[in-house]
Design a protein around this motif. Structure first.
Motif, PDB file in Angstrom:
ATOM      1  N   PHE A   1       0.772  -1.282   0.012  1.00 38.87           N
ATOM      2  CA  PHE A   1      -0.126  -0.174  -0.027  1.00 38.87           C
ATOM      3  C   PHE A   1       0.746   1.158   0.048  1.00 38.87           C
ATOM      4  CE2 PHE A   1      -2.781   2.876   2.058  1.00 38.87           C
ATOM      5  CZ  PHE A   1      -3.752   2.962   1.217  1.00 38.87           C
ATOM      6  N   GLU A   2       1.953   1.070   0.747  1.00 38.99           N
ATOM      7  CA  GLU A   2       2.843   2.330   0.683  1.00 38.99           C
ATOM      8  C   GLU A   2       3.714   2.642  -0.449  1.00 38.99           C
ATOM      9  OE1 GLU A   2       7.027   3.582   2.811  1.00 38.99           O
ATOM     10  OE2 GLU A   2       5.402   2.824   4.274  1.00 38.99           O
ATOM     11  N   HIS A   3       3.758   1.473  -1.272  1.00 36.10           N
ATOM     12  CA  HIS A   3       4.749   1.713  -2.597  1.00 36.10           C
ATOM     13  C   HIS A   3       3.644   2.182  -3.541  1.00 36.10           C
ATOM     14  CE1 HIS A   3       6.900   0.583  -6.000  1.00 36.10           C
ATOM     15  NE2 HIS A   3       5.824   0.123  -6.458  1.00 36.10           N
ATOM     16  N   ALA A   4       2.144   1.882  -3.404  1.00 36.05           N
ATOM     17  CA  ALA A   4       1.189   2.394  -4.466  1.00 36.05           C
ATOM     18  C   ALA A   4       0.987   3.905  -4.152  1.00 36.05           C
ATOM     19  CB  ALA A   4      -0.029   1.535  -4.166  1.00 36.05           C
ATOM     20  N   VAL A   5       0.936   4.320  -2.988  1.00 38.58           N
ATOM     21  CA  VAL A   5       0.714   5.630  -2.587  1.00 38.58           C
ATOM     22  C   VAL A   5       2.014   6.546  -2.765  1.00 38.58           C
ATOM     23  CG1 VAL A   5       0.193   7.265  -0.735  1.00 38.58           C
ATOM     24  CG2 VAL A   5      -1.160   5.005  -1.127  1.00 38.58           C
ATOM     25  N   LEU A   6       3.097   6.103  -2.550  1.00 40.01           N
ATOM     26  CA  LEU A   6       4.206   7.110  -2.321  1.00 40.01           C
ATOM     27  C   LEU A   6       5.148   6.867  -3.490  1.00 40.01           C
ATOM     28  CD1 LEU A   6       5.045   6.910   1.502  1.00 40.01           C
ATOM     29  CD2 LEU A   6       3.453   8.508   0.073  1.00 40.01           C
ATOM     30  N   HIS A   7       5.368   5.702  -4.311  1.00 36.42           N
ATOM     31  CA  HIS A   7       6.476   5.493  -4.948  1.00 36.42           C
ATOM     32  C   HIS A   7       6.075   5.098  -6.263  1.00 36.42           C
ATOM     33  CE1 HIS A   7       8.407   5.987  -1.280  1.00 36.42           C
ATOM     34  NE2 HIS A   7       7.910   4.797  -0.868  1.00 36.42           N
ATOM     35  N   ASP A   8       5.190   4.442  -6.488  1.00 41.42           N
ATOM     36  CA  ASP A   8       4.792   3.725  -8.067  1.00 41.42           C
ATOM     37  C   ASP A   8       4.527   4.762  -8.944  1.00 41.42           C
ATOM     38  OD1 ASP A   8       4.086   2.225  -9.970  1.00 41.42           O
ATOM     39  OD2 ASP A   8       2.389   1.464  -9.162  1.00 41.42           O
ATOM     40  N   PRO A   9       5.483   4.938 -10.044  1.00 39.49           N
ATOM     41  CA  PRO A   9       5.429   6.018 -10.860  1.00 39.49           C
ATOM     42  C   PRO A   9       4.308   5.637 -12.030  1.00 39.49           C
ATOM     43  CG  PRO A   9       7.273   4.652 -11.312  1.00 39.49           C
ATOM     44  CD  PRO A   9       6.717   4.124 -10.042  1.00 39.49           C
ATOM     45  N   ALA A  10       3.758   4.421 -12.067  1.00 38.08           N
ATOM     46  CA  ALA A  10       2.724   3.935 -13.032  1.00 38.08           C
ATOM     47  C   ALA A  10       1.241   4.245 -12.637  1.00 38.08           C
ATOM     48  CB  ALA A  10       2.809   2.525 -13.412  1.00 38.08           C
ATOM     49  N   ASN A  11       1.064   4.554 -11.561  1.00 39.42           N
ATOM     50  CA  ASN A  11      -0.296   4.780 -11.158  1.00 39.42           C
ATOM     51  C   ASN A  11      -0.881   6.219 -11.041  1.00 39.42           C
ATOM     52  OD1 ASN A  11       0.783   5.257  -8.918  1.00 39.42           O
ATOM     53  ND2 ASN A  11      -0.296   4.098  -7.535  1.00 39.42           N
ATOM     54  N   ARG A  12       0.209   7.411 -11.422  1.00 42.58           N
ATOM     55  CA  ARG A  12      -0.257   8.676 -11.387  1.00 42.58           C
ATOM     56  C   ARG A  12      -0.140   9.492 -12.349  1.00 42.58           C
ATOM     57  NH1 ARG A  12       3.162   8.820  -6.117  1.00 42.58           N
ATOM     58  NH2 ARG A  12       2.272   6.493  -6.340  1.00 42.58           N
ATOM     59  N   ASN A  13      -0.689  10.483 -12.464  1.00 43.04           N
ATOM     60  CA  ASN A  13      -0.322  11.521 -13.897  1.00 43.04           C
ATOM     61  C   ASN A  13      -0.624  13.085 -13.570  1.00 43.04           C
ATOM     62  OD1 ASN A  13      -3.263  10.320 -13.939  1.00 43.04           O
ATOM     63  ND2 ASN A  13      -3.713  12.041 -14.697  1.00 43.04           N
ATOM     64  N   TRP A  14      -0.113  13.806 -14.180  1.00 42.72           N
ATOM     65  CA  TRP A  14      -0.430  15.300 -13.994  1.00 42.72           C
ATOM     66  C   TRP A  14      -1.775  15.637 -14.402  1.00 42.72           C
ATOM     67  CZ3 TRP A  14       2.735  17.785 -10.759  1.00 42.72           C
ATOM     68  CH2 TRP A  14       4.023  17.507 -10.754  1.00 42.72           C
ATOM     69  N   ILE A  15      -2.380  16.371 -13.627  1.00 50.01           N
ATOM     70  CA  ILE A  15      -3.734  17.315 -14.024  1.00 50.01           C
ATOM     71  C   ILE A  15      -3.198  18.509 -14.317  1.00 50.01           C
ATOM     72  CG2 ILE A  15      -5.897  18.310 -13.076  1.00 50.01           C
ATOM     73  CD1 ILE A  15      -5.870  16.069 -10.906  1.00 50.01           C
ATOM     74  N   ARG A  16      -2.285  19.029 -13.924  1.00 50.08           N
ATOM     75  CA  ARG A  16      -1.685  20.325 -14.361  1.00 50.08           C
ATOM     76  C   ARG A  16      -0.280  20.396 -13.777  1.00 50.08           C
ATOM     77  NH1 ARG A  16      -2.740  26.854 -13.425  1.00 50.08           N
ATOM     78  NH2 ARG A  16      -1.384  27.681 -14.958  1.00 50.08           N
ATOM     79  N   SER A  17       0.675  20.625 -14.601  1.00 51.59           N
ATOM     80  CA  SER A  17       1.953  20.738 -14.435  1.00 51.59           C
ATOM     81  C   SER A  17       2.506  22.344 -14.607  1.00 51.59           C
ATOM     82  CB  SER A  17       3.097  19.625 -14.861  1.00 51.59           C
ATOM     83  OG  SER A  17       4.635  19.923 -14.756  1.00 51.59           O
ATOM     84  N   ILE A  18       2.981  23.082 -13.757  1.00 51.01           N
ATOM     85  CA  ILE A  18       3.279  24.481 -14.032  1.00 51.01           C
ATOM     86  C   ILE A  18       4.816  24.391 -14.570  1.00 51.01           C
ATOM     87  CG2 ILE A  18       4.055  26.431 -12.823  1.00 51.01           C
ATOM     88  CD1 ILE A  18       1.075  26.113 -12.867  1.00 51.01           C
TER      89      ILE A  18
END
Length: 381
Positions: free
Chosen positions: A182-199
């Motif tokens: 669970f900690e890996h999925a929340v904090l470290h996994d680059p595959a499960n996250r994406n930008w909504i807006r990146s300044i």
């Protein structure tokens, strides 16, 4: 999403997994969503520990609210988070529809916050976590549904801060129950996250856009110069063609005047304007070309009579569509002329294209060639 197996129960404001508390109602936990009592199911050997509502109700938020709060608690505890990758293509079109492209790319990178706020109201919208780093803020959304939240994304893009989404929708109960997974999925996994807006991504895209626009201006100017050169070259070519056409017309008029002048002393006869007579003239001009012009001549495409090799126009007819083509005659012409004419369609074609010649060829150099009766018969067929 309605989920009857709830991974986290709440007691005194703290979240617990089912295997961390006593079994059944003795767990003393309530649902993170509806705050109603939960039963802990943690004694089964084949069933993953979980919570269920003690009484059946219409709660749909226990699963999502518990996982979301647990995820935000991890982020607040560690103040450390893997940021998503970003791949974006910037495009600019030139005036001639050429598409210029440059890729803007950010690799996944870990960031550490100075402090983390939980569940922050953002103009009527909730940021599940807000990371503060110096004067920058990063808004975090925890996604636990397969539904696309287009309106919420639009609102987040309208804020002045970067925002990202961590998608935990596909985590299984086993993965949620395993603290390391669970900690890996929340904090470290680059595959499960994406930008909504990146300044930062927007700044890089703006730099790429400016670079491509400058290149497009340069290419447009070069294209306009090349187009102007092409137009000027085409104009010059047209002027040259018009000049050549005018010169050709003047030459043709002078040629026609010369034809009329010669025709007074050298008119065509009635015999010349028969198939037999035309066959004789074609043969005679072939022989003259061999004897007087070194075997070189030009042939009229209308009357098929041969003129001197330097001639620009046919000397004998005035067919408007005729041209002259260079020909080179074989030295055996005197021996084969009768056979050549016997199988040639040129006399008939000559009569069809030019029923009357303007003047008769000067045949002094080829005098003595006769068309036999057999050739006369073939020429008239």
């Amino acid at each position: 999403m309605h989920e009857t197996k709830i991974p986290f129960g709440e007691r005194d404001g703290t979240l617990f997994r089912a295997y961390e508390v006593e079994n059944g109602l003795r767990c003393g936990c309530v649902c993170p969503g509806c705050q109603q009592p939960l039963n802990a199911a943690n004694n089964g050997e084949k069933v993953v520990p979980h919570f269920r509502h003690a009484k059946s109700n219409d709660c749909f938020d226990g699963f999502r609210e518990g996982v979301r709060r647990a995820a935000v608690a991890l982020i607040a505890q560690h103040k450390h988070l893997m940021l998503p990758a970003l791949i974006e293509t910037v495009r600019v079109a030139t005036q001639d529809s050429r598409l210029l492209e440059e890729k803007v790319e950010l690799q996944p990178v870990a960031t550490t916050a100075d402090r983390v706020e939980r569940f922050v109201d953002l103009d009527g919208m909730r940021g599940h976590a807000v990371l503060h780093q110096s004067d920058r803020q990063l808004i975090i959304r925890i996604k636990l549904s397969s539904r696309m939240e287009h309106e919420r994304y639009r609102l987040l893009k309208g804020l002045e801060h970067s925002s990202m989404e961590i998608d935990l929708n596909h985590l299984t109960l086993e993965q949620i129950n395993d603290p390391a997974s669970f900690e890996h999925a929340v904090l470290h996994d680059p595959a499960n996250r994406n930008w909504i807006r990146s300044i930062r991504g927007e700044r890089l895209a703006a730099i790429a856009q400016q670079k491509l626009q400058s290149l497009a201006v340069e290419l447009n100017a070069r294209s306009q110069l090349e187009q102007a050169e092409r137009v000027a070259a085409e104009k010059a070519r047209q002027i040259e063609l018009d000049k050549e056409k005018a010169e050709l017309q003047l030459s043709l008029e002078a040629h026609r005047a010369r034809q009329r002048q010669i025709a007074t002393a050298q008119p065509a006869t009635e015999q010349d304007n028969t198939v037999q007579g035309r066959a004789e003239l074609i043969a005679e001009t072939m022989l003259k070309a061999l004897q007087a012009w070194g075997g070189r001549a030009v042939e009229c495409t209308a009357c098929h009579l041969l003129s001197p090799p330097e001639s620009q126009f046919c000397l004998y007819c005035d067919a408007s569509a005729s041209t002259v083509n260079p020909v080179t005659l074989s030295p055996d012409i005197p021996l084969t002329i009768h056979k050549r004419m016997r199988c040639s369609a040129k006399p008939t074609m000559s009569m069809k294209s030019v029923p009357r010649l303007l003047l008769r060829p000067d045949l002094k150099a080829s005098a003595g060639v006769l068309i036999t009766p057999a050739l006369q018969k073939d020429a008239t067929q």
